[in-house]
Each structure stands twice: as C-alpha cells, then as structure tokens.
Design a protein around this motif. Structure first.
Motif, PDB file in Angstrom:
ATOM      1  N   THR A  34      20.375   6.242 -19.045  1.00  0.00           N
ATOM      2  CA  THR A  34      20.850   6.432 -17.671  1.00  0.00           C
ATOM      3  C   THR A  34      20.834   7.918 -17.316  1.00  0.00           C
ATOM      4  O   THR A  34      20.812   8.789 -18.193  1.00  0.00           O
ATOM      5  N   PHE A  35      20.875   8.185 -16.033  1.00  0.00           N
ATOM      6  CA  PHE A  35      20.908   9.559 -15.536  1.00  0.00           C
ATOM      7  C   PHE A  35      22.110  10.305 -16.109  1.00  0.00           C
ATOM      8  O   PHE A  35      22.003  11.448 -16.539  1.00  0.00           O
ATOM      9  N   GLU A  36      23.267   9.636 -16.148  1.00  0.00           N
ATOM     10  CA  GLU A  36      24.475  10.277 -16.666  1.00  0.00           C
ATOM     11  C   GLU A  36      24.380  10.553 -18.163  1.00  0.00           C
ATOM     12  O   GLU A  36      24.843  11.597 -18.634  1.00  0.00           O
ATOM     13  N   GLU A  37      23.773   9.637 -18.924  1.00  0.00           N
ATOM     14  CA  GLU A  37      23.598   9.896 -20.355  1.00  0.00           C
ATOM     15  C   GLU A  37      22.682  11.096 -20.573  1.00  0.00           C
ATOM     16  O   GLU A  37      22.922  11.916 -21.451  1.00  0.00           O
ATOM     17  N   TRP A  38      21.632  11.198 -19.761  1.00  0.00           N
ATOM     18  CA  TRP A  38      20.724  12.336 -19.852  1.00  0.00           C
ATOM     19  C   TRP A  38      21.467  13.635 -19.566  1.00  0.00           C
ATOM     20  O   TRP A  38      21.316  14.623 -20.286  1.00  0.00           O
ATOM     21  N   ALA A  39      22.304  13.630 -18.532  1.00  0.00           N
ATOM     22  CA  ALA A  39      23.072  14.834 -18.194  1.00  0.00           C
ATOM     23  C   ALA A  39      24.045  15.175 -19.320  1.00  0.00           C
ATOM     24  O   ALA A  39      24.208  16.349 -19.684  1.00  0.00           O
TER      25      ALA A  39
END
Length: 193
Positions: A34-39
């Motif tokens: 997910t985008f949040e995991e990447w961040a």
C-alpha cells in the motif's frame, strides 16, 4: 540522491499537516504494497535501517521494491493540487510502524532537538547549506540526525511555532530571526572553508 529526496519529502510534511484527505485519492497498491506501507518503509530507510530488511518485511526483492518506489514517487509528483496524498505520505513517513511494520521492531526518536534554539540552529545550518549547494544530508549528519529524525523534530517545532504565532504574531518574527541568525553564522563559517 535518495537521501535528498527523502529529506525533501519529509520537509513537505510540515506544510501539509492540515490538509484533508479522502481514501479514494490514494494510489492503488503496487506489488501488494500500500501507499502508506511504502511511506513507512521510506521512514525506516531514512532512519538508517537496513534497506534489505525493510524490503523483506514487505515480502519483496529489490526489483519489486524499485517498481513500488517508482510508481508511488510518480504518484506524488503527479498529485498536483491533491495535497491529501502528500499528507498521507507525511503521516506514514512519520509513523514507520504502519501496515506490516506494526509487527516488527518499533521505531522511536530521541528528541534530539529539545529546544526551539536547537531547531533554529539546524534549520539555519540547512538554509546556509542550501545557499552554498552543500548536501543537506551531510548537515543533518553533522548534527547527529537522520532525515527521518529531522522530519519528526521539525514537524513538532513547526506546529509549536504555528501555535505560538496564533497567540502572538510577534513570535513568528522572533523565531525567524533566530533561524536567520544561525543561517548567517553558518554562511560565515562555511564560506571561510
């Protein structure tokens, strides 16, 4: 270069904390990330955690992670007026314990910028370094800070300054003067080298 990108993105966090975000504005997961995991992964990497171990938590190899990195970096670049994406990035970067990282060793910061003067010194040094085209990562290292730690500390002090400015607008002038004083001090010091 990656450190500079992470530092730049983390500094944008400070400017985007108050923006609303809608869940449907986030990019779709890439390679199951997910985008949040990447961040959050970027927050861990910026905090000098072993990149291979961070990628392993996501169940990826280097090539798959690079695809995730490219896709989400492009999403940030093309988000335009959608400040919500940047806000989500900033929040997740600042909380590298999201998603699959919640089950791993938790990341904390030490509070290295304990006073507003500590923050003003580093911020002034960064501004001087920018003027003289010096790598900001080297400046942070000189102050024993990672880009992640600085993003956390700077975000906290930006919020404090904003609250103080609401009480008395002359506080903003005082804080800016402190930063400018340190900027000039470092300009003088670095110009002599």
């Amino acid at each position: 270069m990656r450190t500079i990108k992470l530092l730049g993105l983390s500094l944008l966090l400070s400017a985007s904390l108050a923006l609303p975000v809608l869940a449907e504005t986030l990019p779709a997961p890439v390679n199951g990330v997910t985008f949040e995991e990447w961040a959050s992964a970027n927050g861990r990497i910026a905090n000098n955690q072993d990149k291979a171990k961070v990628i392993a938590v996501l169940g990826l190899n280097n090539a798959a992670y690079e695809a995730v990195d490219v896709a989400f970096t492009e999403a940030l670049k093309t988000s335009g007026s959608n400040g919500g994406i940047m806000r989500v990035f900033g929040e997740a970067f600042g909380d590298p314990n999201r998603g699959r990282f919640a089950a791993t060793e938790q990341v904390d910061i030490e509070g290295k910028l304990a006073t507003l003067d500590d923050y003003a010194r580093v911020q002034g040094h960064l501004q001087a370094a920018t003027q003289l085209k010096i790598d900001p990562a080297a400046v942070l290292e000189e102050h024993n800070l990672t880009p992640y730690e600085y993003s956390q500390e700077a975000g906290r002090w930006v919020r404090v300054i904003a609250m103080e400015a609401k009480k008395d607008s002359s506080n903003t002038i005082k804080y800016n003067a402190a930063i400018q004083r340190y900027q000039q001090e470092y300009l003088d010091k670095l110009s002599k080298k």
